[in-house]
Write an enzyme that holds these catalytic residues in place. Structure first.
Site, PDB file in Angstrom:
ATOM      1  N   LYS A  62       6.679  31.016  33.099  1.00  0.00           N
ATOM      2  CA  LYS A  62       8.131  30.866  33.178  1.00  0.00           C
ATOM      3  C   LYS A  62       8.837  32.224  33.345  1.00  0.00           C
ATOM      4  O   LYS A  62       9.677  32.386  34.225  1.00  0.00           O
ATOM      5  CB  LYS A  62       8.633  30.165  31.912  1.00  0.00           C
ATOM      6  CG  LYS A  62      10.132  30.224  31.694  1.00  0.00           C
ATOM      7  CD  LYS A  62      10.503  29.536  30.409  1.00  0.00           C
ATOM      8  CE  LYS A  62      10.004  30.263  29.195  1.00  0.00           C
ATOM      9  NZ  LYS A  62      10.689  31.566  28.972  1.00  0.00           N
ATOM     10  N   THR A  63       8.493  33.177  32.504  1.00  0.00           N
ATOM     11  CA  THR A  63       9.173  34.473  32.546  1.00  0.00           C
ATOM     12  C   THR A  63       8.899  35.184  33.864  1.00  0.00           C
ATOM     13  O   THR A  63       9.786  35.835  34.438  1.00  0.00           O
ATOM     14  CB  THR A  63       8.721  35.344  31.361  1.00  0.00           C
ATOM     15  OG1 THR A  63       8.943  34.627  30.137  1.00  0.00           O
ATOM     16  CG2 THR A  63       9.497  36.649  31.317  1.00  0.00           C
ATOM     17  N   ASP A 250      17.623  31.178  30.968  1.00  0.00           N
ATOM     18  CA  ASP A 250      16.300  31.013  30.371  1.00  0.00           C
ATOM     19  C   ASP A 250      16.392  30.053  29.181  1.00  0.00           C
ATOM     20  O   ASP A 250      17.427  29.983  28.510  1.00  0.00           O
ATOM     21  CB  ASP A 250      15.790  32.382  29.909  1.00  0.00           C
ATOM     22  CG  ASP A 250      14.318  32.344  29.534  1.00  0.00           C
ATOM     23  OD1 ASP A 250      13.626  31.371  29.878  1.00  0.00           O
ATOM     24  OD2 ASP A 250      13.855  33.301  28.884  1.00  0.00           O
ATOM     25  N   GLU A 251      15.325  29.318  28.921  1.00  0.00           N
ATOM     26  CA  GLU A 251      15.234  28.399  27.767  1.00  0.00           C
ATOM     27  C   GLU A 251      16.432  27.439  27.731  1.00  0.00           C
ATOM     28  O   GLU A 251      17.074  27.256  26.699  1.00  0.00           O
ATOM     29  CB  GLU A 251      15.145  29.188  26.453  1.00  0.00           C
ATOM     30  CG  GLU A 251      14.000  30.176  26.370  1.00  0.00           C
ATOM     31  CD  GLU A 251      12.635  29.501  26.171  1.00  0.00           C
ATOM     32  OE1 GLU A 251      12.570  28.254  26.228  1.00  0.00           O
ATOM     33  OE2 GLU A 251      11.645  30.222  25.968  1.00  0.00           O
ATOM     34  N   GLN A 339       9.646  21.320  24.886  1.00  0.00           N
ATOM     35  CA  GLN A 339       9.630  22.377  23.872  1.00  0.00           C
ATOM     36  C   GLN A 339      11.000  22.566  23.232  1.00  0.00           C
ATOM     37  O   GLN A 339      11.295  23.622  22.682  1.00  0.00           O
ATOM     38  CB  GLN A 339       9.153  23.706  24.474  1.00  0.00           C
ATOM     39  CG  GLN A 339       7.712  23.687  24.942  1.00  0.00           C
ATOM     40  CD  GLN A 339       7.210  25.077  25.301  1.00  0.00           C
ATOM     41  OE1 GLN A 339       7.010  25.926  24.438  1.00  0.00           O
ATOM     42  NE2 GLN A 339       6.991  25.316  26.584  1.00  0.00           N
ATOM     43  N   ARG A 685      -0.067  26.471  21.674  1.00  0.00           N
ATOM     44  CA  ARG A 685      -0.189  27.885  21.309  1.00  0.00           C
ATOM     45  C   ARG A 685      -1.643  28.341  21.409  1.00  0.00           C
ATOM     46  O   ARG A 685      -1.927  29.538  21.413  1.00  0.00           O
ATOM     47  CB  ARG A 685       0.283  28.146  19.872  1.00  0.00           C
ATOM     48  CG  ARG A 685       1.732  27.841  19.534  1.00  0.00           C
ATOM     49  CD  ARG A 685       2.701  28.429  20.505  1.00  0.00           C
ATOM     50  NE  ARG A 685       3.050  27.438  21.537  1.00  0.00           N
ATOM     51  CZ  ARG A 685       3.636  27.734  22.665  1.00  0.00           C
ATOM     52  NH1 ARG A 685       3.927  28.979  22.963  1.00  0.00           N
ATOM     53  NH2 ARG A 685       3.918  26.794  23.546  1.00  0.00           N
TER      54      ARG A 685
END
Length: 849
Positions: A62-63, A250-251, A339, A685
Site C-alpha cells: 500500500k505505502t 492513506d488509511e 482492517q 501480522r
C-alpha cells in the site's frame, strides 16, 4: 474497386501486443520507479484522472503504491509539489512517505508542504484564516490536561457536581461530537442530556466560547473549525479546491465523520458560478442549491450501514442560472475495509464502503497479491474475514509457498497458556529464530501480566509496544505504592506518590512541608505527617484528610498478618477510594485500568505473603534492556496494525474476550464484524507462523470463569489449520478429562530425579492446579489455593541478602546450562550462559562448578 470512404472506416484499432516488440520497448522506456510493480499496483499508480479507490489488503504494498503515485504525478508534470494534498493518520507515516519520495525524487519532496496528517494540515489552514473563525493566527493548541482544567472551571461556574459529572467525561463527549463534525448547536438533545442533567450542549457551547476568549483551540477544533470555515466562506474553500489538483488519502477506512466532511469539501472541482450565501445558522438544514459539497454537514452524513449518493447539484438559491455540473477532483483513497478496527474511537468503516456512491464513476482497484505471509496464513485470514457482510470483498493470495499451517492449541487455564507459549518461544530461539521476529498479540492489556512474569522467570527479554509494561502502568504503580507503604512505612517515594491519589486536597505545598519536616528531623515522610497533623500548621480540611489517610494505613497494617494479602489488597483499593476514582472516570481507557487492577490482585495469589509478592515485583521491574535488544514483542492487537513478524502468537481466543463482550453488547453485529476484522489483522501480522490459543478457564473481572472457544476458531478453514497439544505442563485428556500434570511423567526429567526443579515439583504435588484426587481447581469461582511453584518458575524467592557467588564464578543452571557470573545484585545473578546467552536468575537456581 473498394470505395475510399469504406477503406477509412475499416482500419482496425491498434493496440501493442502483449509481449511484442512495441510493448517490450515501451516497458524499457518506463521510469525506474515503476520497476517491480505488479499489474494491479501499476494500474493504481498510473490511473491519475478522476476518483480512484485502491483496496489494499494486508501486505500488498500500500505505502509503495501511494508514494510511487505521487512520484508519477510529479514526473509526468501533472502537478507541482505544492499542488498535491496527501494526508496520513500519523506523523510516522508522513515521515516514512517523505523518506521514500526523497529516495525516488531527490530534493523535490522538500517542496511538498501539504503532505502530513489531517490535523497538521487542518491546523495550517486554520492559522492562515484564523480571523474568520474568531481566532488569531498565533492561537494556542490545548493539550488534554489544559482542556480538562478549563472544563473543570466551567463546571464549577455552572454549579455542576464534578464528582458526579467528571470533567474528563465531558471532555470525552465533546471530543466525540467534534469527531462527528457537530458544533454545539448541532448536538442532538438526547445526547446532550446524558451529561449534567441535560446541560451537556450548553457546557459545550460555553467551552467553545471560552476557547475563543483565550485564543485557543483543542485537537478536535483543527478540523471542526476548518469545516465551519469552508461552509461559511465559499471563497476560501474555492481557493483550496483550485490549489489542490490531486488529493491522496492513506488509511481511508480509519477516517471519522469530521475527516470525511473535510475531504468531501476539498474534493470537488470549483464551479464558475458563485457559491450561495452560507448557512443561516449552525443548526440549519443545508439548502439544495448550495454548490459543490458546501451542503455537507454532520447532520446529513449517512448513518453507519446506510449508503447513499451525495446531494445532486441544483440551482443556486435566488439564482435562475444553472450551476455547472461538477466534475470530480482527482482524488485517490487507499485503504482496506477488512482492517477497519478503530470504530471505538470514531472511525467509520462506511466511509470506504460508500466511496463509489460518494464519487460516481470511481475506479476501484484491488491489491490482492500479498508479499508478507505464507499460503496457509492468507487462506485462513481470507476465509475468516469472508464471514463479514459489511465489506467490498477481496481475496488475498500469494505466490509464496504454503508454509506451516495455522495452529490452534487449547490449554486448561491462562497460566498454562503462558507456560506453553514460553516453551514454544524457547524452542524457536534454540532453532535459531531471533526474538525480534516473535510477537504475542493480546486482545486486552490485562493478559500481558502473565506473559511478563513468565518471561522474567525464563530470562527471556521482551518489550511492550504501544504502552508501558504491566507493572509500569500508572494504575499498577499507584496500587503497588499503597502496598509498599503498608509493608514499609519508611518508603517515602511510595508515600509521596499516593498521598493525594485520589485527590484529598493535599497539594504540592503540603508535600513540600512534609519534606522540610522530614529533612530537619531525619524521619520518613509518614512520620512527618503524623507530627504535622498534631499541629495547626495545616488548614483544618487538609489536616483532616491527612489524618484519615494515616488512620487507614494503621488499620491496613494491623490486618497484614491476619488477613490474606489478596483480600487486603482489595480492601485497600476500595477504602482508599482508588477503585471508585476509576469507576467514575468516563475516559475510554478507564475500563481497561480497572481490569488491570483486578489482574494485579489475581497475580498476588501465587505468593505466600505481601513481602514475597513485592520482592517478586522488584525482580520484574529490575529488568534491563535497550531499544536495540533482541526481545519478544508484546502488544495488543490494536497496536499491532502495520507491523509484521515471522512468528505470531495469538492467545485468548475465547468468547467474551475475543470477540470482546463489550463490543457485542454496545454495537451488536457491527461490533462483531469489527472484532472479526481485528482477528484478520492479527493473523496477517504473521509471515511464517501463526499460533492461536484458547483457555478453558480464565480469571476475568476477579473471578474464575469457564470459557468456550471463540466463534472465530470455527470460522477458520479446516484444511489450513492444525490442532496441536499444549506444551504448558498440564495437558489435555487423561485424568479428570484434562490429563495429568507433566510432573507425573518421570521420563520428562531424564534419568536423574535430583534436580531442583523435580524436587520442587514433587513437593508441590497435590497443591496448586490439582488436588490429591486429581480434580482441577480452576473451574471454581474464587478458589483458594496455595502458592504454586512449577519447574523453573521463581515464586517470592528474591530477597535482599548477599549472594554467596562471586563475579567470574563458573556455574550450572538446570535449564540454561553452563555459564559465568558477570554481575551480582543481592541474590540476583546476571550470567553469560554458553548457549542461552545472558540471563538474569536468582542464585538458588544455580550451582557452582
Amino acid at each position: 474497386m473498394t470505395e475510399p470512404n469504406r477503406l477509412i472506416r475499416d482500419v482496425p484499432e491498434h493496440r501493442p501486443a502483449a509481449g511484442g516488440i512495441a510493448a517490450r520497448a515501451r516497458a524499457a522506456a518506463a521510469p525506474p520507479y515503476l520497476a517491480g510493480l505488479n499489474p494491479e499496483q501499476r494500474d493504481a499508480v498510473e490511473t491519475l484522472d478522476g476518483p480512484v479507490l485502491v483496496l489494499a489488503g494486508a501486505g500488498t504494498g500500500k505505502t509503495r503504491v501511494l508514494t510511487t503515485r505521487i512520484a508519477h504525478i510529479l514526473s509526468q508534470g501533472r502537478a507541482r509539489p505544492g499542488e498535491i494534498l496527501s494526508v496520513t493518520f500519523t506523523n510516522k507515516a508522513a515521515r516514512e512517505m517523505k523518506q521514500r519520495l526523497g529516495q525516488m525524487l531527490g530534493q523535490a519532496v522538500e517542496g511538498m508542504p501539504w503532505l502530513g496528517t489531517f490535523h497538521s494540515i487542518g491546523g495550517r489552514i486554520l492559522r492562515a484564516h484564523a480571523e474568520l473563525v474568531q481566532l488569531k493566527s498565533n492561537f494556542t493548541i490545548l493539550d488534554v490536561d489544559d482542556q480538562i482544567r478549563l472544563l473543570k472551571q466551567l463546571l464549577q461556574a455552572d454549579n455542576v457536581d464534578d464528582k458526579r459529572w467528571p470533567a474528563r467525561m465531558l471532555a470525552g463527549l465533546i471530543d466525540g461530537w467534534k469527531n462527528r463534525g457537530l458544533t454545539p448547536a448541532q448536538v442532538p438533545s438526547g445526547e446532550a442530556a446524558v451529561f449534567g442533567n441535560g446541560r451537556g450542549g450548553k457546557l459545550y457551547a460555553a467551552y467553545q466560547a471560552r476557547l475563543k476568549i483565550l485564543n485557543a483551540a483543542d485537537f478536535g477544533d483543527l478540523l471542526l473549525e476548518n469545516i465551519r470555515l469552508f461552509r461559511e466562506h465559499p471563497d476560501v474553500v474555492r481557493q483550496y479546491q483550485n490549489r489542490f489538483k490531486f488529493i491522496l488519502v492513506d488509511e481511508y477506512q480509519d477516517t471519522n465523520v469530521a475527516q470525511y466532511l473535510w475531504l468531501r469539501l476539498l474534493s470537488q472541482a470549483p464551479t464558475r458560478t458563485p457559491l450561495p450565501s452560507p448557512l443561516a445558522g449552525e443548526g440549519a438544514e443545508p439548502q439544495s442549491g448550495e454548490a459543490g459539497e458546501g451542503s455537507l454537514s454532520a447532520a446529513n452524513h449517512p448513518s453507519p450501514g446506510s449508503l447513499r449518493s451525495p446531494p445532486s447539484p441544483a440551482r443556486g438559491e435566488g439564482s435562475s442560472a444553472p450551476i455547472e455540473t461538477l466534475r470530480q477532483k482527482n482524488i485517490c483513497c487507499v485503504g482496506d475495509d477488512d482492517q477497519s478496527i478503530y470504530g471505538w474511537r470514531g472511525a467509520e468503516v462506511d466511509n470506504i464502503l460508500r466511496f463509489e456512491h460518494d464519487f460516481p464513476g470511481a475506479k476501484v482497484i484491488r491489491l490482492e497479491r500479498n508479499y508478507r505471509s505464507t499460503g496457509h496464513i492468507l487462506a485462513a485470514a481470507s476465509y475468516l474475514i469472508a464471514h463479514n457482510e459489511g465489506r467490498l470483498g477481496k481475496t488475498l493470495r500469494t505466490e509464496d509457498v504454503d508454509g506451516e499451517k495455522v495452529t490452534v492449541t487449547g490449554s486448561w487455564d491462562s497460566e498454562e497458556e503462558a507456560r506453553a507459549i514460553g516453551e514454544e518461544i524457547e524452542q524457536l530461539q534454540r532453532a535459531g529464530e531471533k526474538l525480534n521476529e516473535i510477537a504475542i498479540l493480546v486482545r486486552a492489556s490485562f493478559q500481558m501480566r502473565e506473559f511478563e512474569d513468565r518471561f522474567v522467570t525464563l530470562g527471556l527479554s521482551y518489550r511492550v509496544i504501544g504502552g508501558p509494561r504491566f507493572y509500569e502502568r500508572a494504575e499498577i504503580r499507584d496500587a503497588l505504592a499503597y502496598l509498599r507503604v503498608i509493608n514499609s512505612p519508611a518508603d517515602d517515594l511510595a508515600f509521596e506518590r499516593i498521598v493525594n491519589v485520589p485527590k484529598r486536597g493535599l497539594g504540592e505545598a503540603t508535600v513540600q512541608m512534609l519534606h522540610e519536616i522530614a529533612r530537619k528531623r531525619r524521619i520518613p515522610l509518614s512520620e512527618a505527617a503524623r507530627a504535622v497533623v498534631e499541629t495547626d500548621e495545616m488548614k483544618p480540611k487538609a489536616r483532616g484528610s491527612l489524618r484519615a489517610l494515616l488512620d487507614c494505613f494503621d488499620r491496613w497494617r494491623a490486618h497484614r498478618d491476619t488477613m490474606r494479602h489478596t483480600e487486603l489488597a482489595e480492601i485497600v483499593l476500595d477504602e482508599s477510594g482508588y477503585t471508585e476514582m476509576w469507576q467514575k472516570d468516563r475516559s475510554a481507557d478507564a475500563a481497561g485500568r480497572l481490569e488491570n487492577l483486578k489482574e494485579l490482585v489475581r497475580s498476588m495469589e501465587e505468593f505466600v505473603n505481601l513481602q514475597g509478592f513485592l520482592e517478586h515485583i522488584s525482580l520484574v521491574m529490575d529488568r534491563e534492556g535497550g531499544a536495540d535488544e533482541d526481545a519478544v514483542s508484546l502488544m495488543t492487537l490494536h497496536s499491532a496494525k502495520g507491523l509484521e513478524f515471522d512468528n505470531v502468537f495469538l492467545p485468548g481466543w475465547e468468547e467474551g474476550l475475543f470477540p470482546h463482550q463489550r463490543a457485542l453488547d454496545e454495537q451488536g453485529r457491527a461490533g462483531l464484524e469489527e472484532e472479526r476484522r481485528l482477528a484478520h489483522v492479527g493473523l496477517t501480522r504473521a509471515r511464517r507462523r501463526a499460533k492461536l490459543y484458547f483457555a478453558t478457564n480464565r480469571r476475568i473481572h476477579g473471578s474464575w470463569s469457564t470459557t468456550i472457544p471463540s466463534r472465530f476458531l470455527d470460522e477458520l478453514p479446516a484444511q489450513n489449520v492444525e490442532i496441536t497439544e499444549s506444551k504448558g505442563g498440564s495437558g489435555w485428556g487423561g485424568t479428570g478429562g484434562y490429563g495429568p500434570s507433566r510432573f507425573d511423567n518421570m521420563e520428562s526429567f531424564g534419568s536423574s530425579y535430583a534436580t531442583p526443579g523435580w524436587q520442587r515439583a514433587q513437593a508441590n504435588r497435590g497443591r496448586g492446579g490439582f488436588n490429591e484426587a486429581g480434580a482441577a481447581y480452576a473451574g471454581r469461582s474464587n478458589a483458594k489455593r496455595a502458592p504454586v511453584t512449577i519447574e523453573g518458575e521463581l515464586v517470592a524467592k528474591s530477597s535482599g541478602t548477599t549472594s554467596a557467588f562471586s563475579t567470574g564464578d563458573r556455574v550450572f543452571h538446570q535449564k540454561f546450562g553452563y555459564g559465568k557470573v558477570t554481575r551480582i545484585d543481592g541474590n540476583k545473578l546476571t550470567i553469560a550462559f554458553d548457549k542461552a546467552g545472558e540471563k538474569k536468575v536468582v542464585d538458588s537456581f544455580v550451582e557452582r562448578v
